[in-house]
Scaffold this active site. Structure first.
Site: not given
Length: 334
Positions: A161, A302
């Site tokens: 994310e 991430e």
């Protein structure tokens, strides 16, 4: 088709040409992979990182040390192949798909998947983060992205994310769904000092005071982010396909918590990559009965931790398919 059972997988492992149990948690991981994929020869050759990006109205009240514009800048960096997730994906041979779930900007790039539900969520300290219709759309689009990746040949999905303010959203989800005291759920996120952390706690206390709901779907509507809701949907989509999902850190685990509270059967496909340094993550893992594969003091997001765990899944799959039995070794059948 005969169901693959834990007893059968354990027996296969114990018959290999090595002391039983000598590979510890890798054996446990091999068992989990076989049970998820329902085969004695699970595969993890192709790992697809689905990286969902979205903005949060909570940033209006200062829950992050960075402005929302950083989300857009980091999405551009990911699409350029220059973010940490890109470097790790190349290192472990994974594919990265960047998905706009709700970035507060008009984005256009040939490699960007446009699944935008809205330009950032509402400010959960003052109003619900999203409407019921927007939440349903985010869940369905997340499931669709999981199905697309699997249809394209992915063996394993990894979740990642990007979204300034999403540790605040994840803390509220954990508070209601673990459940846990709010102060135990709130950490420094992107790097708050003491003053910033105190402000974040105060804002989240106001958000929590708006509603006492504990219904998982309503909690997600009140406090979630579009990228978090899409990860919930992706987990559900993977569960329907018997596909393993590598869950990254604090925010992804909050999505997994919501996914499991909504559909308990989704827990079986979740493989938890690492124990984050973010406050509350260890407690949230315990609420899910999860023991992560790695503990490296990470807190970037991430999908970086999920990517680092991917080689362990490949090793566990190879353990089942590529190692001779002790009987074959002793009989010279290798």
């Amino acid at each position: 088709m005969t169901a693959v059972t834990e007893a059968a997988v354990r027996a296969h492992l114990d018959a290999q040409a090595r002391p039983p149990g000598s590979l510890g948690r890798i054996e446990d991981l091999a068992v989990q992979m076989a049970l998820i994929q329902q085969t004695m020869q699970p595969r993890a050759d192709r790992v697809a990182l689905l990286l969902f990006a979205g903005d949060h109205g909570l940033t209006q009240d200062g829950v992050s040390a960075y402005p929302s514009s950083v989300t857009q800048a980091m999405v551009a960096t990911l699409l350029a192949g220059k973010a940490t997730a890109n470097a790790f994906a190349r290192a472990v041979g994974a594919e990265v798909t960047v998905i706009d779930a709700g970035v507060d900007a008009d984005l256009s790039h040939p490699a960007l998947v446009d699944a935008k539900v809205g330009r950032g969520t509402g400010n959960a300290a003052r109003e619900p983060a999203m409407t019921a219709e927007a939440l349903a759309l985010a869940l369905s689009r997340g499931a669709e992205q999981a199905r697309i990746a699997l249809d394209r040949g992915a063996d394993v999905l990894a979740l990642g994310e990007m979204g300034i303010g999403n540790t605040a959203s994840a803390a509220l989800l954990m508070h209601r769904l673990a459940p846990a005291a709010l102060d135990d759920c709130v950490g420094v996120g992107t790097g708050h000092d003491a003053e910033g952390l105190a402000r974040k706690r105060a804002v989240l206390a106001r958000a929590a005071a708006r509603t006492d709901t504990t219904d998982p779907l309503e909690v997600l509507r009140q406090f979630g982010g579009y990228e978090i809701a899409m990860m919930v949907g992706a987990i559900h989509g993977a569960s329907e396909r018997n596909a393993p999902v590598i869950v990254d850190g604090f925010i992804c685990t909050a999505a997994a918590l919501a996914a499991v509270r909504l559909r308990p059967e989704a827990r079986r496909v979740c493989l938890f990559a690492h124990r984050s340094a973010e406050a509350g993550h260890d407690r949230m893992l315990k609420a899910l009965g999860a023991e992560p594969l790695l503990d490296l003091n990470l807190r970037l997001g991430e999908g970086t931790g999920a990517l680092l765990a991917a080689p362990l899944l490949r090793a566990a799959a190879a353990l089942l398919s590529d190692v001779a039995s002790l009987d074959d070794v002793l009989a010279g059948r290798i």
